[in-house]
Scaffold this active site. Structure first.
Site, PDB file in Angstrom:
ATOM      1  N   GLY A  73       0.830  -1.214   0.000  1.00 22.13           N
ATOM      2  CA  GLY A  73       0.000   0.000   0.000  1.00 22.13           C
ATOM      3  C   GLY A  73       0.857   1.253   0.000  1.00 22.13           C
TER       4      GLY A  73
ATOM      5  N   GLU B 120      15.466  -4.423  -3.294  1.00 16.59           N
ATOM      6  CA  GLU B 120      15.107  -5.416  -4.291  1.00 16.59           C
ATOM      7  C   GLU B 120      15.914  -5.162  -5.558  1.00 16.59           C
ATOM      8  OE1 GLU B 120      14.083  -8.072  -4.467  1.00 16.59           O
ATOM      9  OE2 GLU B 120      12.942  -8.546  -6.251  1.00 16.59           O
TER      10      GLU B 120
END
Lengths: 400, 383, 400, 383
Positions: free
Chosen positions: C127, C245
């Site tokens: 979110g 990431e």
């Protein structure tokens, strides 16, 4: 909407083609077909042949030696000149200072300069760019100070194309350094290159040639009568001049001629058991350029035709497309010529521009190819870099 | 897997870099290439003193026994400085010929001069119709008594005008296009019947045309099997391409550096042009093209010694494609971002641009090698 | 410098390859080889197989279930997963909130959430994005107001990938609207998707699928214990998460697998008297992608290897290259698949994602090709658009 | 040469534009395509009332006797609005079949229904192995008494699911790949033995697979020479491509417009994203790609009626190359500049993007046509 040339336009094209074929000096044509530069003498001869025919300054008003052709005919004429190929008129007199003089000059200036431009009796060069200014033309700092009936000019110009041959230079000079905006306070002066205090220094360009120069002005006295129009309004004349040279900016005809040569070479140059042209990928790359070129030709015709409707002399921001795509394709064609000639691009002929003494290394069509490729990198830089052109499209057309 | 340099490798890199920084700035380079043989003999001697000429040769032959990684380090540094000395011709190319084709006796006779820098060989393979296929050689070498008689023309011989001798690829059997029937011959420059015409190249180096009018060479001038020279020729080509890739990367790196510095400093409309986002992105794209090219130069160095010929060819061709594309992109944009000064001889950038163009055309341009990769079925993983 | 994998690394690769080959569910592998999406069930099954082996969260610290592999081994593992192909772990728990929890979370949070992430007992979604914020993530306006031992959340999130399946969502919320900079005053909350006041609205994406959602929060009560780290420090955790990431962002293995499929299809698809693969140009286009991909793989190995040297967790700005080139090649491969299938890209199978009922129009491998091409346009937009990545290179690497 | 519209042409343009503006906004379009036959029958009837269906037909056949320029005007407007009604299939493609192959009697029987919009034909040519070569047709039409018996499968028949009839290309002699031996047959949808399966297309239109199980058609269903249909097929293809080029240009124009508007309005980091120079330049490049495509759509319209087949093919292929490239460039960048909303069904832009992709793949993608141009020796001037 009628997308064919009219019979009258076709007949005009045939007339132009025939005239060029019969009259262009053979040596000049061969020089161009080999991808080499024409000499000053070749250019002068051809200009005078055209001038005798009344075609050396076709876009000028009839009263100053123009032809009265509409934009489509002017386009056809230029296209045929590029495709023949015939030497192209130098823009400096023909498309730059000539129109400025007949639009803003005094009657004396008109009478004195225009006929000599049309006959290439005077070789003109351009004194706009300065070191450090680049695309920011108005940032110029060459000064002209009025002293009695003269201006005294001090400063430096650069990128002066073929200035080594020039009889005259037209310059933007700063006459009012206190003006509130840098675009104000600039004047447009015509300067005799033989005036004391002018020095020309050659700039050797990437391909090894001498095409551009620096021009230095040290206390150069210029008669006040050589001011064009009003003092401090030179920027307006410069904008007029820069917006004026639209037709032919794309060089479609010249690229066509280059592709003709490319095919000729690719069909001659050995590769494997055959020739370069046998390779599907190579042919496709050529076809891709030809297709973009056809599109550009149509785009150019649309711009020209809109100009015909809109009236002469108002530049269309769409002509930025012609500049960008036209130069990209000029560069693409020279890249493909490099690929076609392959390893034989390597030898450098220092004498290339002046005429050769020794037999070439490799095929005789090889020598100009790499220099042309190198030299053509300039076309996306000069005349308002392609980045500047994209700014223009974004702002003037898309409203960004 | 380890991308760090070993101690020895760091040593080579540091010493070359130091020498070039001191002696090979752009203006010095222009002086070096204006010297009589087309390069600086003093610099050449400095290279010898650093041991650079010993790199690829076996220790038994008086070399360092180093490999493609060390060659990559040197060539990358040379690329940055646009070195015009005949290292590629003499050490990389004819060095490869000696390593892959010559006998121990021949190497004992020839290598020491190369390592000391007192002799300089050039590799003569190209003819009018060779283009990018090194098997397309027509020049004849006919048996003549105990030796061979060489007749024909060679062209585009890099640094051939001042070489003290040549390794010449010539045909003992078969027809142009056959890989069988090719031999390699060591021919001294002063051999009877050999004439040469030197010329300047677009990128400021030197080369020559050679004419062989019944040049007689003895049996011991033959490097390896006079009909079975192809595998060695293929290895010369692979090692030359790997070295060129490294040189190209060095030059690209320098172009990116020069361009970034130029746009930071150059002002227009009152601001450094580096403030314009399109130029920032262009520079970023140039940087990406550089890093992709660097990766492939490393890959080429990894693969240059690969014994499986198909795998070696695919890797070397792939690297040449990437280098050609990156080099063109970076070169064209470096010139573009330099504006007017980018197309003058007075600025370093134009010289890199021209060198890149010539590297692309050496041993096959990007599209030529793309076709080779495609014809081989692509870059299939073999692991 | 040693540019080969070590024998230990090669052995590791063989072990991973063998394990995947033996254990990945056949149906999931076939789904992926056909270019279709795996189902939730397929993903859960495979995650649990990996978790049993101890490989579901290899990059985590060993104490929380990680493997202790160095970056090169992690790279090899991921590459083998992509090439198999095996379903890839969803990043939301695995690479996003998991590392945030073990780095910044409380011991209770670690104990409660980490094992359930490793076993995919909890399906997490993200979110962060809000309508109108785009790449300007910190411009978020979802509010969380502390009331006693709860926060009350109001606002809207968007682009919530696979939120329709999610058990939990991790959110950036504004807890201090008066903070002097927009990056301050943001907190990081873990929210149970079953909490009253949460509504999920599907967004239909270009290819017709349902992959992303809008999530609306109306007076949603979140226990204060679900705050990660300190209040108003959420932006730091988000930056940590986004910089984390890196490995695998280029999708090299996935593109390799796509190219394998491309070649298979091009060799099957009729064209003229043969098949698509017969066309030289087509093969060259595939080779060009493969070459860029090989270069990218080497670039990625260099970045990974530098990370191994530099220590874990510090993002390298060079990874922007991986993002840009990686997504360009992912897109290029889907374009080539479109070209290979040609006219049979046209039919649309509405049921495609859920499983088909009717026989396909044309070859059975055709249906996912156009949707994949359409859907892959997103990869150059999300995760920091490629334009943003170029800004990063310009600033962080080139100092512009 | 004159790029201005004639009075009649302006009239067509204005009336189509007015209708679409009123009835064919993006939301209305989504409603139209959700209607039962996959388009709006009301809109179809409005097109009939405007006389759009009469455009290509001779006045003698009840048409307007207009030409490719008028078709271009209509298709461009349709492209802007992403019109889903079967104009291309029924009026352009089968209209071309009737004009180039049918007899006066056949036209008298068929054209009035088309012009009124009460019948809608679809052109069935594609089979599994046809790809981009329309001579690669296997389906057989065998003489049977006074007529023909058709057997086989057709696929990817645009708007074939709701057509009232078909023009079917089938083979009366020769083998797939032969241009000789092809015929065109008019087959009503309700013909015995003909079955169809409709499907949705990626770009929100409809198409069908057709199965012919011994469908018998009478002699007067044969349009022209049953073995000499190729020239008509080639003309259908040329006119279809020219029309698609115009449609693509309309859609590109709309994409440029939407994108420019979007980046002016969309704010990020506190400013409209149009303030970023890279996006300004991207938009400029999109505009250039649009104008180049427009030029080639005009060129295609100029050339669609060209009687010299080689010149026509070169021109049409060149146009298809340009449209394919411009469409891809504009489409991809329009989506990119829209960011996340660009990849949702809720925004118009995604639908244009998909339509462009499908136009590229219709009758041969850009690279297919590039090969055709290259194989023909390029764009040599014939003047």
């Amino acid at each position: 909407m009628d997308l064919k040339f009219t019979p009258e336009e076709a007949a005009f094209r045939a007339e132009v083609r025939a005239f060029i074929a019969e009259n262009v000096p053979k040596d000049a044509r061969e020089t161009l077909r080999a991808g080499r530069h024409v000499s000053k003498d070749q250019l002068v001869r051809w200009t005078r042949i055209l001038n005798d025919k009344g075609w050396s300054v076709p876009h000028w008003p009839v009263e100053y030696g123009g032809t009265g052709w509409d934009p489509i005919r002017q386009y056809i004429f230029l296209d045929e000149m590029q495709r023949a190929p015939a030497p192209q008129m130098l823009p400096f007199g023909h498309s730059m200072v000539g129109p400025v003089i007949y639009t803003f000059g005094s009657d004396e200036q008109k009478a004195r300069f225009l006929p000599r431009i049309a006959n290439l009796d005077d070789w003109w060069c351009q004194g706009f760019s300065e070191p450090g200014a680049g695309s920011d033309l108005a940032g110029l700092s060459t000064r002209a100070v009025r002293e009695g009936d003269h201006y005294v000019v001090n400063g430096q110009k650069t990128w002066t194309t073929l200035g080594q041959y020039a009889d005259w230079i037209f310059c933007l000079v700063r006459t009012d350094p206190q003006a509130p905006k840098k675009q104000m306070g600039i004047s447009f002066l015509l300067i005799d290159m033989k005036t004391p205090g002018i020095t020309v220094r050659p700039i050797r360009t990437i391909e090894g040639g001498h095409e551009v120069n620096e021009v230095f002005f040290t206390d150069v006295k210029v008669p006040a009568e050589n001011l064009v129009g009003e003092e401090n309004r030179g920027w307006d004349y410069a904008k007029f001049l820069l917006g004026n040279e639209r037709t032919g900016i794309a060089g479609v005809g010249a690229t066509k001629e280059r592709i003709r040569r490319l095919k000729e070479i690719a069909k001659a140059e050995p590769a494997g058991t055959g020739v370069v042209w046998d390779d599907q990928r190579f042919r496709e790359k050529v076809a891709a350029v030809e297709i973009e070129l056809k599109a550009l030709e149509m785009t150019q015709l649309r711009v020209v035709s809109a100009e015909a409707r809109r009236g002469h002399g108002k530049p269309d921001p769409a002509s930025s497309i012609l500049k960008i795509k036209g130069t990209e394709l000029q560069q693409a064609a020279t890249e493909l010529l490099m690929e076609a000639i392959g390893p034989f691009a390597l030898p450098y002929e220092a004498e290339e521009i002046e005429g050769r003494n020794e037999p070439p290394v490799g095929p005789d069509y090889a020598a100009p190819i790499a220099p042309n490729y190198f030299n053509m990198r300039k076309v996306s830089i000069y005349g308002g870099s392609n980045e500047i052109q994209k700014n223009i499209i974004a702002k003037a057309i898309l409203g960004l | 897997m380890d991308f760090d340099l070993s101690e020895e490798q760091s040593l080579i890199k540091d010493s070359v870099t130091r020498l070039l920084r001191a002696e090979y700035g752009f203006e010095a380079r222009e002086k070096h290439r204006a010297e009589e043989p087309g390069f600086s003999k003093k610099i050449w001697q400095s290279f010898a003193e650093l041991g650079l000429f010993a790199i690829p040769f076996d220790e038994a032959d008086g070399g360092l026994g180093a490999g493609p990684v060390e060659t990559m380090i040197v060539m990358e540094a040379f690329g940055r400085a646009l070195v015009v000395e005949p290292y590629l011709a003499s050490v990389v190319m004819t060095g490869a010929a000696l390593r892959h084709a010559a006998s121990a006796e021949q190497r004992a006779a020839i290598v020491p001069g190369l390592v000391e820098g007192t002799s300089r060989l050039a590799f003569a393979f190209a003819e009018r119709a060779t283009r990018y296929d090194l098997s397309r050689i027509a020049m004849e070498a006919k048996r003549d008594g105990g030796g061979f008689r060489l007749s024909g023309e060679k062209t585009l011989v890099l640094h051939g005008d001042t070489a003290t001798g040549f390794v010449v690829a010539a045909r003992t059997a078969g027809a142009p296009g056959d890989t069988a029937g090719l031999g390699l011959f060591h021919v001294p420059a002063e051999a009877q019947g050999l004439s040469r015409r030197g010329f300047e190249t677009q990128d400021g180096m030197r080369a020559a045309e050679l004419s062989f009018a019944d040049v007689i060479v003895p049996q011991d001038a033959v490097l390896g099997d006079p009909e079975g020279g192809w595998p060695a020729i293929a290895r010369i080509e692979a090692e030359a391409i790997a070295a060129l890739c490294a040189e190209a990367v060095g030059s690209m790196e320098r172009m990116v550096e020069l361009t970034v510095a130029y746009i930071k400093e150059r002002k227009q409309f009152g601001v450094p042009i580096a403030a314009f986002q399109v130029l920032q992105h262009r520079a970023s794209e140039m940087y990406m093209a550089l890093e992709q090219a660097r990766s492939m130069a490393i890959f080429a160095a990894m693969s240059a010694g690969e014994s499986d010929e198909a795998a070696r060819r695919a890797a070397i061709s792939a690297a040449k494609v990437q280098i050609g594309r990156s080099g063109r992109f970076i070169g064209q944009n470096a010139v573009q971002l330099h504006g007017g000064v980018g197309v003058t001889m007075e600025y370093e950038i134009a010289h890199h641009f021209k060198r890149q163009a010539m590297i692309d055309l050496a041993f096959g341009d990007a599209d030529h090698h793309l076709k080779l990769v495609a014809d081989a079925g692509g870059m299939d993983e073999r692991d």
